[in-house]
Design an enzyme around this catalytic site. Structure first.
Site, PDB file in Angstrom:
ATOM      1  N   HIS A   1       0.813  -1.220   0.000  1.00  0.00           N
ATOM      2  CA  HIS A   1       0.000   0.000   0.000  1.00  0.00           C
ATOM      3  C   HIS A   1       0.843   1.266   0.000  1.00  0.00           C
ATOM      4  O   HIS A   1       1.935   1.314   0.564  1.00  0.00           O
ATOM      5  CB  HIS A   1      -1.021  -0.006   1.139  1.00  0.00           C
ATOM      6  CG  HIS A   1      -0.481   0.091   2.533  1.00  0.00           C
ATOM      7  ND1 HIS A   1      -0.261   1.296   3.155  1.00  0.00           N
ATOM      8  CD2 HIS A   1      -0.170  -0.863   3.441  1.00  0.00           C
ATOM      9  CE1 HIS A   1       0.156   1.088   4.388  1.00  0.00           C
ATOM     10  NE2 HIS A   1       0.235  -0.209   4.591  1.00  0.00           N
TER      11      HIS A   1
ATOM     12  N   ASP B   1       6.006   2.007   6.993  1.00  0.00           N
ATOM     13  CA  ASP B   1       4.712   1.356   6.816  1.00  0.00           C
ATOM     14  C   ASP B   1       3.915   2.178   5.802  1.00  0.00           C
ATOM     15  O   ASP B   1       3.349   3.203   6.158  1.00  0.00           O
ATOM     16  CB  ASP B   1       4.000   1.290   8.162  1.00  0.00           C
ATOM     17  CG  ASP B   1       2.633   0.642   8.105  1.00  0.00           C
ATOM     18  OD1 ASP B   1       2.265   0.118   7.035  1.00  0.00           O
ATOM     19  OD2 ASP B   1       1.930   0.676   9.133  1.00  0.00           O
TER      20      ASP B   1
ATOM     21  N   GLU C   1      -5.217   1.595   2.600  1.00  0.00           N
ATOM     22  CA  GLU C   1      -5.066   0.418   3.459  1.00  0.00           C
ATOM     23  C   GLU C   1      -5.241   0.774   4.921  1.00  0.00           C
ATOM     24  O   GLU C   1      -5.839   0.015   5.700  1.00  0.00           O
ATOM     25  CB  GLU C   1      -3.692  -0.219   3.219  1.00  0.00           C
ATOM     26  CG  GLU C   1      -3.501  -1.593   3.882  1.00  0.00           C
ATOM     27  CD  GLU C   1      -2.972  -1.532   5.310  1.00  0.00           C
ATOM     28  OE1 GLU C   1      -2.928  -2.590   5.970  1.00  0.00           O
ATOM     29  OE2 GLU C   1      -2.607  -0.435   5.789  1.00  0.00           O
ATOM     30  N   GLU C   2      -4.716   1.936   5.309  1.00  0.00           N
ATOM     31  CA  GLU C   2      -4.707   2.314   6.726  1.00  0.00           C
ATOM     32  C   GLU C   2      -6.096   2.646   7.271  1.00  0.00           C
ATOM     33  O   GLU C   2      -6.255   2.818   8.484  1.00  0.00           O
ATOM     34  CB  GLU C   2      -3.771   3.510   6.941  1.00  0.00           C
ATOM     35  CG  GLU C   2      -2.298   3.226   6.672  1.00  0.00           C
ATOM     36  CD  GLU C   2      -1.655   2.313   7.703  1.00  0.00           C
ATOM     37  OE1 GLU C   2      -2.379   1.856   8.623  1.00  0.00           O
ATOM     38  OE2 GLU C   2      -0.450   2.044   7.585  1.00  0.00           O
TER      39      GLU C   2
ATOM     40  N   ASP D   1       3.733  -6.194   3.548  1.00  0.00           N
ATOM     41  CA  ASP D   1       3.532  -5.124   4.517  1.00  0.00           C
ATOM     42  C   ASP D   1       4.575  -5.292   5.615  1.00  0.00           C
ATOM     43  O   ASP D   1       5.229  -6.343   5.716  1.00  0.00           O
ATOM     44  CB  ASP D   1       2.121  -5.169   5.114  1.00  0.00           C
ATOM     45  CG  ASP D   1       1.603  -3.793   5.517  1.00  0.00           C
ATOM     46  OD1 ASP D   1       2.432  -2.935   5.899  1.00  0.00           O
ATOM     47  OD2 ASP D   1       0.379  -3.575   5.467  1.00  0.00           O
TER      48      ASP D   1
ATOM     49  N   HIS E   1       3.903   2.804  13.403  1.00  0.00           N
ATOM     50  CA  HIS E   1       2.986   3.933  13.546  1.00  0.00           C
ATOM     51  C   HIS E   1       3.586   5.044  14.406  1.00  0.00           C
ATOM     52  O   HIS E   1       2.876   5.709  15.178  1.00  0.00           O
ATOM     53  CB  HIS E   1       1.626   3.471  14.078  1.00  0.00           C
ATOM     54  CG  HIS E   1       0.790   2.800  13.030  1.00  0.00           C
ATOM     55  ND1 HIS E   1      -0.582   2.861  13.010  1.00  0.00           N
ATOM     56  CD2 HIS E   1       1.128   2.066  11.931  1.00  0.00           C
ATOM     57  CE1 HIS E   1      -1.051   2.196  11.970  1.00  0.00           C
ATOM     58  NE2 HIS E   1      -0.015   1.698  11.301  1.00  0.00           N
TER      59      HIS E   1
END
Length: 351
Positions: free
Chosen positions: A67, A177, A207-208, A230, A318
């Site tokens: 992504h 990410d 995606e998130e 991922d 994150h």
């Protein structure tokens, strides 16, 4: 300093470029540029997913996805005092956001701001004990109220301001990410030549916020096999027991067995293992208790699909200091390229 085979400057460009869910425009331009140089055709759909296709000699097709979007924010309000309030796009831990620099992407250009953090010795006990939430944060852009309201508008996008650097044997920065996996599929695309099967290298969106791009793309591409890439948790740091590490940096690429959204096809993950062992690629298994990836998006659309997933172990997910080991990145590219080169379309993945 770390030794690696990949193009660090391209990785820097991908990770430092902004692109929150639904607004992946800048990163999409880079992906198109790279895919156009190494695939037979490139297409973009109505959601913004980008697919670069290398035509094979059979009708069998494989989709490989990572992504493009990163977690970020949207401006929800500018106060009468000129401070900017945010709405989250993706999963943030608000505790790590205070005193961080951000970029607000306005119609007139990018504006630097800082998420406010009052001095701790000025806070009351009640303020110190309060749990941080994104809605309670404010961004100071250094402008008077009138100018701030003229500059920033509701709906403007906000991303963290951070560079990607080498750190020992690691690379660290924001948006690893999933840009480090996006980078990996672009690098693999450079190596795949004259495959037996048609390979779709897909850069997905949103995606998130719920695997939305991959879910749509699974219908549009309707591949015979899907492999998603991922990042995954690497809690191999102080404070965690070994059983909670999930993966470890420097131990190789991770072959996913499960996460919170998918159980990968056993025949697919066993073939990934066999390819890794035959090619001498370092690997480890990933059993992730929670969370999900684009793998599930392909499995849940357009009928039953055999799916597999390759993950890059990453610390501090994150945050703006996500960190991965360069050897694991090399191993991921090596495994993906070897898997695609040896896919004939004749492997039986039915259970």
């Amino acid at each position: 300093m770390a030794e690696y085979e990949f193009d660090f400057e391209l990785l820097q460009e991908l990770t430092e470029t902004s692109g929150v869910p639904g607004y992946e425009d800048r990163i999409r331009d880079i992906v198109r540029r790279e895919l156009e140089a190494h695939t037979d055709k490139v297409q973009t759909d109505a959601m913004g997913n980008v697919v670069g296709t290398i035509e094979g000699t059979s009708d069998y097709s494989v989709a490989v996805a990572a992504h493009m979007d990163e977690i970020g924010f949207m401006v929800r309000h500018v106060t009468d005092e000129g401070f900017v309030q945010l709405d989250a796009l993706g999963g943030w831990d608000a505790r790590i956001l205070k005193a961080q620099r951000v970029q607000i992407h306005t119609g007139a250009g990018d504006v630097t701001g800082v998420i406010g953090s009052p001095p701790p010795h000025t806070l009351s006990e009640e303020q110190k004990e309060k749990d941080d939430e994104v809605k309670d944060l404010y961004v100071d852009i250094g402008l008077d109220a009138e100018t701030a309201k003229e500059t920033v508008n509701v709906g403007d996008l906000v991303t963290m301001e951070q560079t990607t650097v080498e750190m020992g044997d690691h690379v660290t920065g924001k948006a690893l990410d999933d840009r480090i996996c996006l980078f990996s599929i672009l690098e693999a695309a450079k190596r795949v030549e004259d495959p037996d099967v048609t390979v779709h290298f897909a850069a997905t969106v949103q995606e998130e916020v719920g695997l939305r791009g991959a879910t749509a793309l699974g219908v549009d591409l309707n591949p015979d096999l899907a492999i998603a890439l991922d990042v995954t948790v690497a809690n191999d740091v102080p404070g965690f027991d070994a059983g909670d590490h999930v993966t470890e940096l420097g131990a190789g690429t991770a072959i996913k067995l499960k996460d919170g959204s998918v159980i990968t096809n056993p025949k697919v993950h066993r073939r990934l293992r066999d390819v890794a062992e035959s090619e001498g690629v370092e690997y480890q298994y990933e059993v992730l208790p929670a969370g999900g990836t684009d793998t599930a998006g392909f499995q849940n659309t357009h009928g039953a699909k055999p799916v597999g997933a390759i993950s890059i172990p990453t610390r501090y997910l994150h945050t703006v200091t996500e960190s991965a080991h360069v050897a694991d990145v090399d191993a991921t590219i090596d495994l993906l390229a070897a898997f695609l080169d040896t896919e004939t379309g004749e492997h039986d993945y039915t259970l």
